[in-house]
Motif scaffolding. Structure first.
Motif, PDB file in Angstrom:
ATOM      1  N   ASP A 125      -3.062 -18.801 -26.445  1.00  9.11           N
ATOM      2  CA  ASP A 125      -4.535 -19.354 -26.470  1.00  9.11           C
ATOM      3  C   ASP A 125      -5.490 -18.477 -27.079  1.00  9.11           C
ATOM      4  O   ASP A 125      -5.452 -17.108 -27.472  1.00  9.11           O
ATOM      5  CB  ASP A 125      -5.069 -19.212 -24.762  1.00  9.11           C
ATOM      6  N   ASP A 126      -6.685 -19.094 -27.626  1.00  6.23           N
ATOM      7  CA  ASP A 126      -7.764 -18.328 -28.275  1.00  6.23           C
ATOM      8  C   ASP A 126      -6.795 -17.381 -29.492  1.00  6.23           C
ATOM      9  O   ASP A 126      -7.642 -16.498 -29.820  1.00  6.23           O
ATOM     10  CB  ASP A 126      -8.437 -17.325 -27.515  1.00  6.23           C
ATOM     11  N   MET A 130       1.594  -8.661 -28.360  1.00  7.52           N
ATOM     12  CA  MET A 130       0.528  -9.195 -28.422  1.00  7.52           C
ATOM     13  C   MET A 130       0.321  -9.536 -30.152  1.00  7.52           C
ATOM     14  O   MET A 130       0.301  -8.751 -31.043  1.00  7.52           O
ATOM     15  CB  MET A 130      -0.832  -8.925 -28.256  1.00  7.52           C
ATOM     16  N   ILE A 131       0.457 -10.938 -30.544  1.00  2.56           N
ATOM     17  CA  ILE A 131       0.566 -11.492 -31.693  1.00  2.56           C
ATOM     18  C   ILE A 131      -0.684 -12.321 -32.164  1.00  2.56           C
ATOM     19  O   ILE A 131      -0.797 -13.238 -31.307  1.00  2.56           O
ATOM     20  CB  ILE A 131       1.973 -12.091 -32.158  1.00  2.56           C
ATOM     21  N   LYS A 132      -1.515 -11.884 -33.115  1.00  2.83           N
ATOM     22  CA  LYS A 132      -2.658 -12.793 -33.635  1.00  2.83           C
ATOM     23  C   LYS A 132      -1.855 -13.981 -34.373  1.00  2.83           C
ATOM     24  O   LYS A 132      -1.097 -13.794 -35.173  1.00  2.83           O
ATOM     25  CB  LYS A 132      -3.505 -11.859 -34.496  1.00  2.83           C
ATOM     26  N   ASN A 164      -6.364 -11.775 -20.875  1.00  2.00           N
ATOM     27  CA  ASN A 164      -7.638 -11.449 -21.506  1.00  2.00           C
ATOM     28  C   ASN A 164      -7.744  -9.938 -21.643  1.00  2.00           C
ATOM     29  O   ASN A 164      -8.427  -9.569 -22.734  1.00  2.00           O
ATOM     30  CB  ASN A 164      -8.887 -11.954 -20.742  1.00  2.00           C
ATOM     31  N   THR A 165      -7.246  -9.257 -20.795  1.00  2.00           N
ATOM     32  CA  THR A 165      -7.280  -7.683 -21.112  1.00  2.00           C
ATOM     33  C   THR A 165      -6.247  -7.285 -22.146  1.00  2.00           C
ATOM     34  O   THR A 165      -6.671  -6.461 -23.060  1.00  2.00           O
ATOM     35  CB  THR A 165      -6.596  -6.862 -19.912  1.00  2.00           C
ATOM     36  N   LEU A 166      -5.209  -8.034 -22.406  1.00  2.00           N
ATOM     37  CA  LEU A 166      -4.072  -7.716 -23.629  1.00  2.00           C
ATOM     38  C   LEU A 166      -4.938  -8.284 -24.940  1.00  2.00           C
ATOM     39  O   LEU A 166      -4.933  -7.500 -25.852  1.00  2.00           O
ATOM     40  CB  LEU A 166      -2.966  -8.568 -23.484  1.00  2.00           C
ATOM     41  N   VAL A 167      -5.647  -9.364 -24.907  1.00  2.00           N
ATOM     42  CA  VAL A 167      -6.493 -10.067 -26.169  1.00  2.00           C
ATOM     43  C   VAL A 167      -7.257  -8.899 -26.387  1.00  2.00           C
ATOM     44  O   VAL A 167      -7.853  -8.326 -27.665  1.00  2.00           O
ATOM     45  CB  VAL A 167      -6.955 -11.246 -25.820  1.00  2.00           C
ATOM     46  N   LYS A 168      -8.209  -8.363 -25.537  1.00  2.00           N
ATOM     47  CA  LYS A 168      -9.308  -7.243 -25.617  1.00  2.00           C
ATOM     48  C   LYS A 168      -8.724  -5.995 -26.237  1.00  2.00           C
ATOM     49  O   LYS A 168      -9.023  -5.571 -27.370  1.00  2.00           O
ATOM     50  CB  LYS A 168     -10.015  -7.068 -24.238  1.00  2.00           C
ATOM     51  N   THR A 169      -7.609  -5.592 -25.782  1.00  2.00           N
ATOM     52  CA  THR A 169      -6.809  -4.443 -26.165  1.00  2.00           C
ATOM     53  C   THR A 169      -6.278  -4.463 -27.593  1.00  2.00           C
ATOM     54  O   THR A 169      -6.593  -3.816 -28.412  1.00  2.00           O
ATOM     55  CB  THR A 169      -5.827  -4.081 -25.255  1.00  2.00           C
ATOM     56  N   ALA A 170      -5.625  -5.614 -27.825  1.00  2.00           N
ATOM     57  CA  ALA A 170      -5.258  -5.839 -29.204  1.00  2.00           C
ATOM     58  C   ALA A 170      -6.242  -6.045 -30.272  1.00  2.00           C
ATOM     59  O   ALA A 170      -5.920  -5.637 -31.466  1.00  2.00           O
ATOM     60  CB  ALA A 170      -4.019  -6.955 -29.067  1.00  2.00           C
TER      61      ALA A 170
END
Length: 157
Positions: free
Chosen positions: A21-22, A41-43, A73-79
């Motif tokens: 997502d996102d 976590m992969i962008k 959401n926490t993983l996205v913020k950290t990555a």
């Protein structure tokens, strides 16, 4: 002829071991280094994960804890923070600046490295206190900007 629909990489996925997502994908995998689990976590569009870390075991102490919105959401913020720090470090490596004192006043000297597979080089520039460019020179990408090298360049130009 009936064709199968193509996978839509942008479509959100919210499964216990895979969330997308996102612009990000979180994937929980078996940790090859021990008996636990890992999350990566992969962008979107990137070949390598921005972040890989340990993942929590579930209540049964055998399977991983399922991903949820809060964890994602926490993983996205950290990555995102990891990528931002990497970009800052790269920028600091490729763009250096210092100020040297000359007879006519302080001069800001910058070194901007141009990363190019076929023609790597750097641009050395000098600016007066008002920000006006005084000089510019193309140099080798390995040029080291120090107060002494800047002073020598300014005195020679």
């Amino acid at each position: 002829m009936n064709e199968a629909p193509a996978d839509d990489e942008a479509a959100p996925v919210k499964e216990p071991r895979l969330w997308r997502d996102d612009g990000w994908t979180a994937r929980v995998t078996k940790n090859m280094d021990d008996e636990g689990w890992a999350v990566e976590m992969i962008k979107d569009g990137e070949p390598e994960p921005a972040l890989v870390g340990p993942w929590t075991m579930g209540r049964d102490k055998k399977n991983p804890k399922p991903l949820d919105a809060s964890a994602f959401n926490t993983l996205v913020k950290t990555a995102s923070e990891v990528l931002r720090r990497h970009e800052q470090q790269l920028h600091a490596t490729l763009h250096k600046k210092l100020t040297v004192n000359t007879k006519s006043g302080p001069v800001r000297v910058t070194l901007d490295i141009v990363v190019d597979e076929y023609d790597p080089h750097a641009l050395l520039a000098a600016y007066d206190a008002a920000g006006e460019e005084l000089a510019r020179l193309r140099v080798d990408a390995g040029f080291t900007l120090t107060a002494a090298s800047a002073q020598a360049w300014l005195e020679g130009s």
